[in-house]
Design a protein around this motif. Structure first.
Motif, PDB file in Angstrom:
ATOM      1  N   UNK A 176       0.825  -1.212   0.000  1.00 52.39           N
ATOM      2  CA  UNK A 176       0.000   0.000   0.000  1.00 52.39           C
ATOM      3  C   UNK A 176       0.857   1.259   0.000  1.00 52.39           C
ATOM      4  N   UNK A 177       1.934   1.236   0.775  1.00 57.15           N
ATOM      5  CA  UNK A 177       2.842   2.389   0.806  1.00 57.15           C
ATOM      6  C   UNK A 177       3.429   2.647  -0.569  1.00 57.15           C
ATOM      7  N   UNK A 178       3.841   1.584  -1.240  1.00 61.01           N
ATOM      8  CA  UNK A 178       4.452   1.754  -2.555  1.00 61.01           C
ATOM      9  C   UNK A 178       3.425   2.217  -3.591  1.00 61.01           C
ATOM     10  N   UNK A 179       2.200   1.767  -3.456  1.00 65.43           N
ATOM     11  CA  UNK A 179       1.152   2.236  -4.362  1.00 65.43           C
ATOM     12  C   UNK A 179       0.915   3.732  -4.178  1.00 65.43           C
ATOM     13  N   UNK A 180       0.880   4.170  -2.949  1.00 65.73           N
ATOM     14  CA  UNK A 180       0.662   5.596  -2.676  1.00 65.73           C
ATOM     15  C   UNK A 180       1.851   6.421  -3.161  1.00 65.73           C
ATOM     16  N   UNK A 181       3.064   5.904  -2.956  1.00 63.96           N
ATOM     17  CA  UNK A 181       4.258   6.609  -3.454  1.00 63.96           C
ATOM     18  C   UNK A 181       4.184   6.821  -4.954  1.00 63.96           C
ATOM     19  N   UNK A 182       3.803   5.776  -5.671  1.00 63.26           N
ATOM     20  CA  UNK A 182       3.701   5.898  -7.122  1.00 63.26           C
ATOM     21  C   UNK A 182       2.586   6.858  -7.502  1.00 63.26           C
ATOM     22  N   UNK A 183       1.473   6.817  -6.781  1.00 63.26           N
ATOM     23  CA  UNK A 183       0.362   7.738  -7.051  1.00 63.26           C
ATOM     24  C   UNK A 183       0.804   9.189  -6.855  1.00 63.26           C
ATOM     25  N   UNK A 184       1.598   9.429  -5.846  1.00 64.71           N
ATOM     26  CA  UNK A 184       2.102  10.790  -5.600  1.00 64.71           C
ATOM     27  C   UNK A 184       2.915  11.278  -6.798  1.00 64.71           C
ATOM     28  N   UNK A 185       3.790  10.426  -7.302  1.00 63.91           N
ATOM     29  CA  UNK A 185       4.620  10.811  -8.447  1.00 63.91           C
ATOM     30  C   UNK A 185       3.753  11.085  -9.676  1.00 63.91           C
TER      31      UNK A 185
END
Length: 287
Positions: free
Chosen positions: A233-242
């Motif tokens: 989930x953290x990595x999904x949110x990180x990618x969404x931020x980018x």
């Protein structure tokens, strides 16, 4: 004790970092307790400053550094000289949590204790203070000049800071055993990074590591400090931020690109890690 959640306005939205040179003069202070999700470093260049971090007061002189963990209440306590000049650095660990850093998630996300405990070692080790002060100075210089490649340079210097922290504990050579995760989990990190837009099954991941489903679940959380699901989930949110900052697509499309088809769930996750909606995130970080 009144306290407020201080917003940090980044100088670079992708690096999620802010570094400035501050000056305070010796006069009565309005003590404003505050906290923020970013890590904070202070590097004293001139004068004497007292900072209070939760219940502890630190007296900082030229060459001293101070580390304040994410969401730790702190306040400028007093200025003990006519003026004090210092560099202040804020950055969001979330932006620097690549696989190599994730191996030390327990340290930097304060699962095993507050990062402020490192200040006891930092204050008594001249070489550590010098190394951290130099890294902060380099980050500040790169941000001020913004020469071609400054983003790469800043990323390297931030990692240099994190490495210094990791190696700052006394007797680290005797007490530190290289975690087996350095071998077992790197393929996992790579797989997750490449398949964020897909459904990621922990059963598939556990087979990659030759572990049973339940053993892998316990192993991952023990080594990293968070569950495998939370890591994904953290990595999904990180990618969404980018994507929010770099692509002209709507929020629904971004959610699909990071493997979240349920928009309610996407908004819940995004707010959990950013304390704001995707739209508010764009407004906050777009110049």
């Amino acid at each position: 004790m009144k306290m407020y959640d201080e917003p940090i306005y980044y100088q670079d939205n992708m690096l999620r970092i802010k570094t400035l040179q501050h000056m305070k003069v010796r006069e009565p202070l309005q003590r404003k307790w505050h906290y923020h999700r970013e890590l904070e470093f202070l590097y004293i260049q001139e004068g004497v400053l007292q900072m209070r971090v939760q219940e502890r007061v630190f007296t900082l002189e030229p060459g001293d550094v101070l580390l304040i963990g994410a969401s730790q209440p702190h306040v400028t306590w007093s200025v003990l000289s006519e003026k004090v000049v210092y560099l202040i650095l804020h950055f969001d660990m979330h932006a620097y949590s690549d696989p190599s850093v994730m191996l030390y998630y327990r340290t930097f996300y304060e699962i095993d204790g507050p990062l402020s405990r490192y200040n006891d070692w930092l204050q008594t080790d001249p070489q550590l203070k010098s190394d951290i002060g130099d890294a902060i100075t380099c980050i500040h210089r790169e941000m001020e000049s913004r020469r071609r490649g400054y983003e790469i340079a800043i990323d390297l210097h931030v990692k240099r800071l994190l490495l210094t922290i990791v190696r700052s504990e006394p007797n680290n050579v005797e007490n530190w055993n290289e975690p087996p995760s350095a071998y077992n989990l790197h393929p996992v990190f790579d797989y997750v990074d490449k398949h964020l837009s897909d459904k990621i099954e922990m059963e598939t991941i556990s087979k990659m590591t030759n572990m049973s489903y339940h053993y892998f679940s316990k192993y991952f959380k023990k080594v990293i400090g968070v569950s495998f699901v939370e890591y994904v989930n953290m990595q999904r949110v990180r990618k969404a931020e980018r994507l929010l900052l770099t692509e002209s697509v709507n929020i629904t499309e971004i959610a699909e690109k990071v493997g979240i088809s349920n928009m309610t769930h996407f908004y819940e996750l995004f707010k959990r890690y950013n304390r704001c909606s995707p739209k508010e995130y764009i407004q906050r970080l777009t110049p």
